[in-house]
Design a protein around this motif. Sequence first.
Motif, short mmCIF file in Angstrom:
data_model
loop_
_atom_site.label_atom_id
_atom_site.label_comp_id
_atom_site.label_asym_id
_atom_site.label_seq_id
_atom_site.Cartn_x
_atom_site.Cartn_y
_atom_site.Cartn_z
N TYR A 21 0.67 -1.35 -0.06
CA TYR A 21 -0.05 0.15 -0.11
C TYR A 21 0.87 1.27 -0.12
O TYR A 21 1.78 1.42 0.62
CB TYR A 21 -0.85 -0.04 1.24
CG TYR A 21 -1.77 1.24 1.29
CD1 TYR A 21 -3.28 1.10 0.81
CD2 TYR A 21 -1.30 2.46 1.91
CE1 TYR A 21 -3.90 2.15 0.89
CE2 TYR A 21 -2.21 3.43 2.06
CZ TYR A 21 -3.40 3.40 1.47
OH TYR A 21 -4.42 4.23 1.59
N GLU A 24 -0.65 -1.00 -6.06
CA GLU A 24 -1.23 -2.20 -6.18
C GLU A 24 0.14 -3.36 -6.13
O GLU A 24 0.85 -2.99 -6.71
CB GLU A 24 -1.84 -2.33 -7.56
CG GLU A 24 -3.16 -1.30 -7.66
CD GLU A 24 -3.86 -1.75 -8.76
OE1 GLU A 24 -3.98 -2.66 -9.32
OE2 GLU A 24 -4.98 -1.14 -8.88
N ARG A 62 -0.59 2.93 -8.23
CA ARG A 62 -1.73 3.00 -7.35
C ARG A 62 -2.88 2.53 -7.93
O ARG A 62 -3.75 2.27 -7.30
CB ARG A 62 -1.88 4.57 -6.83
CG ARG A 62 -0.70 5.10 -6.01
CD ARG A 62 -0.79 6.68 -5.73
NE ARG A 62 0.18 7.05 -4.77
CZ ARG A 62 -0.02 7.47 -3.53
NH1 ARG A 62 -1.11 7.76 -3.16
NH2 ARG A 62 1.14 7.98 -2.94
N ASN A 63 -3.02 2.68 -9.01
CA ASN A 63 -4.44 2.11 -9.79
C ASN A 63 -3.93 1.21 -10.76
O ASN A 63 -5.20 0.92 -11.63
CB ASN A 63 -5.22 3.23 -10.12
CG ASN A 63 -4.60 4.25 -11.22
OD1 ASN A 63 -3.66 3.76 -11.81
ND2 ASN A 63 -5.68 4.83 -11.80
N ARG A 64 -2.87 0.63 -11.13
CA ARG A 64 -2.52 -0.36 -12.34
C ARG A 64 -1.63 -1.44 -11.85
O ARG A 64 -0.95 -1.10 -11.01
CB ARG A 64 -2.06 0.28 -13.48
CG ARG A 64 -2.92 1.47 -14.33
CD ARG A 64 -3.86 0.57 -15.00
NE ARG A 64 -4.79 1.57 -15.89
CZ ARG A 64 -5.99 1.79 -15.30
NH1 ARG A 64 -6.40 1.61 -14.20
NH2 ARG A 64 -6.52 2.89 -16.15
N PHE A 65 -1.65 -2.60 -12.50
CA PHE A 65 -0.62 -3.46 -11.95
C PHE A 65 -0.47 -4.13 -13.59
O PHE A 65 -1.53 -4.47 -14.26
CB PHE A 65 -1.07 -4.54 -10.98
CG PHE A 65 -2.07 -5.67 -11.62
CD1 PHE A 65 -3.34 -5.64 -11.89
CD2 PHE A 65 -1.55 -6.95 -11.84
CE1 PHE A 65 -4.12 -6.62 -11.98
CE2 PHE A 65 -1.95 -7.98 -12.40
CZ PHE A 65 -3.59 -7.69 -12.37
N HIS A 93 -6.58 -3.59 -4.78
CA HIS A 93 -7.25 -2.50 -4.83
C HIS A 93 -6.85 -1.36 -3.78
O HIS A 93 -7.84 -1.43 -3.15
CB HIS A 93 -8.63 -2.66 -5.56
CG HIS A 93 -8.92 -3.16 -6.85
ND1 HIS A 93 -10.32 -3.36 -7.39
CD2 HIS A 93 -7.99 -3.41 -7.76
CE1 HIS A 93 -10.25 -3.74 -8.72
NE2 HIS A 93 -8.76 -3.84 -8.78
N PRO A 94 -5.99 -0.59 -3.94
CA PRO A 94 -5.98 0.44 -2.66
C PRO A 94 -6.76 1.26 -2.77
O PRO A 94 -7.23 1.99 -3.67
CB PRO A 94 -4.71 1.06 -2.95
CG PRO A 94 -3.72 0.05 -3.82
CD PRO A 94 -4.93 -0.56 -4.74
N ILE B 88 -0.35 -10.17 -18.07
CA ILE B 88 -1.53 -10.09 -17.15
C ILE B 88 -1.62 -8.48 -16.68
O ILE B 88 -0.55 -7.86 -16.51
CB ILE B 88 -1.34 -10.82 -15.94
CG1 ILE B 88 -1.18 -12.29 -16.34
CG2 ILE B 88 -2.54 -10.58 -15.16
CD1 ILE B 88 -2.41 -12.94 -17.24
N ALA B 89 -2.75 -7.87 -16.63
CA ALA B 89 -2.95 -6.62 -16.36
C ALA B 89 -4.32 -6.33 -15.79
O ALA B 89 -5.12 -6.91 -16.04
CB ALA B 89 -2.61 -5.49 -17.55
N GLY B 90 -4.50 -5.08 -14.91
CA GLY B 90 -5.83 -4.61 -14.50
C GLY B 90 -5.16 -3.61 -13.57
O GLY B 90 -4.19 -2.76 -13.85
N GLY B 91 -6.17 -3.35 -12.84
CA GLY B 91 -6.25 -2.05 -11.94
C GLY B 91 -7.43 -1.70 -11.54
O GLY B 91 -8.52 -1.84 -12.16
N SER B 92 -7.55 -0.63 -10.37
CA SER B 92 -8.82 -0.53 -9.57
C SER B 92 -9.61 0.60 -10.48
O SER B 92 -10.69 0.44 -10.19
CB SER B 92 -8.33 0.03 -8.16
OG SER B 92 -7.61 1.12 -8.59
N THR B 93 -9.19 1.35 -11.14
CA THR B 93 -10.02 2.31 -11.94
C THR B 93 -9.49 2.40 -13.43
O THR B 93 -8.42 2.27 -13.73
CB THR B 93 -9.74 3.80 -11.35
OG1 THR B 93 -8.41 4.10 -11.59
CG2 THR B 93 -10.32 4.06 -10.01
#
Lengths: 147, 118
Positions: A21, A24, A62-65, A93-94, B88-93
Motif C-alpha cells: 500500500y 497495487e 496506485r491504480n494499475r498492475f 485495489h488500494p 496480465i494487467a488490471g487495476g482499480s480504476t
Amino acid sequence: MRLQLSPAVGEEIRAHGARGYPHEVCGALLGRQVAADGNGDAALREVTALLPLENRRDDSPRNRFSVAPEDVLRAERAAEASSLELLGWYHSHPDHPARPSEFDREHAWPWYSYVILSVAEREPGEMTSWRLADDRSGYAAERIELG
Amino acid sequence: MAVKVIIPTPLRPYAGKHDHVDVAANTVGEALSSLIAQHGDLRRHLYQDDGRLRSFVNVYVNDDDIRYLQKEATPLKDGDTISIVPSIAGGSTGNPACAAFALPRTAPPGLAVPPMES
C-alpha cells in the motif's frame, strides 16, 4: 465455482497487499483443479502456494498492475516444478473495493481465477475472486473458501 | 511451412483442450489465421474488434517476441514453434463507471456519527 485458499495463502495475500500500500501488488496463484471445471458449484480449485511478483506498472502503480510475459513464464515454470497448476492471479485495489474494474475486464484472460483484495488506508479488507465470461462480457463471482 | 502453435492454459478450452495446434503457414499472421480457422472461439481472446492483436497477447517465434521481429509478417521456417504468452494487467480504476465504486477516504458530513446522548 469455488476457490479454496489455505489460511497461510489467505494471510500472505493480505500481508502483501498491506505491505505494498498505496501501490497495487500482484502475484500468481498456484494449486490444483480439485473438481470438474466449469461454471457450476462443483467446480473447485485449491490454491496452496503463491508467487508474489513485481508490479511492472511503475508509471501508475496506485491504480494499475502488470505482470510481464517473462514473469508469466516464470510462474508457469514454478507451478510445474511443484507439480501444481497456474490457476490465476491476485492483485490489490488500494482504497477501492474488491470489484473488477472495466480496465480489469478489458485485460482479463478467460479460465484464470482473479483474486482482488481491497486495501483501505493500509488495512486489508474484503477479498473476492472472479472469472471472465466466455464472451468477455463480464465476470462471474467465484466463492472464496478459507480452509 | 509446418509449425507448431503452443496454446496457453487459459485458451485451451477454446482450442479443443489441445496444448498445441499444428498449422501450415509462411508467416506468423498466416499461422494465427490458420489457428483461428480451426478454432474460431479463440478469435475474441486474441484479437480486438478492429482486427489487431490484443495488447496483452504476446507472440514468440521460438524465443523471440515478434514485436522485435517483423510482427505478424515475421517469416517462418519448417519446425518453428510459435508460443502465445499472456501478460496480465488490471487495476482499480479505468473509467468513470468504476469511480462509482471508489471508497470515500472520509465519511461525508451527512453520514457523521452523532455523539451519544447521555
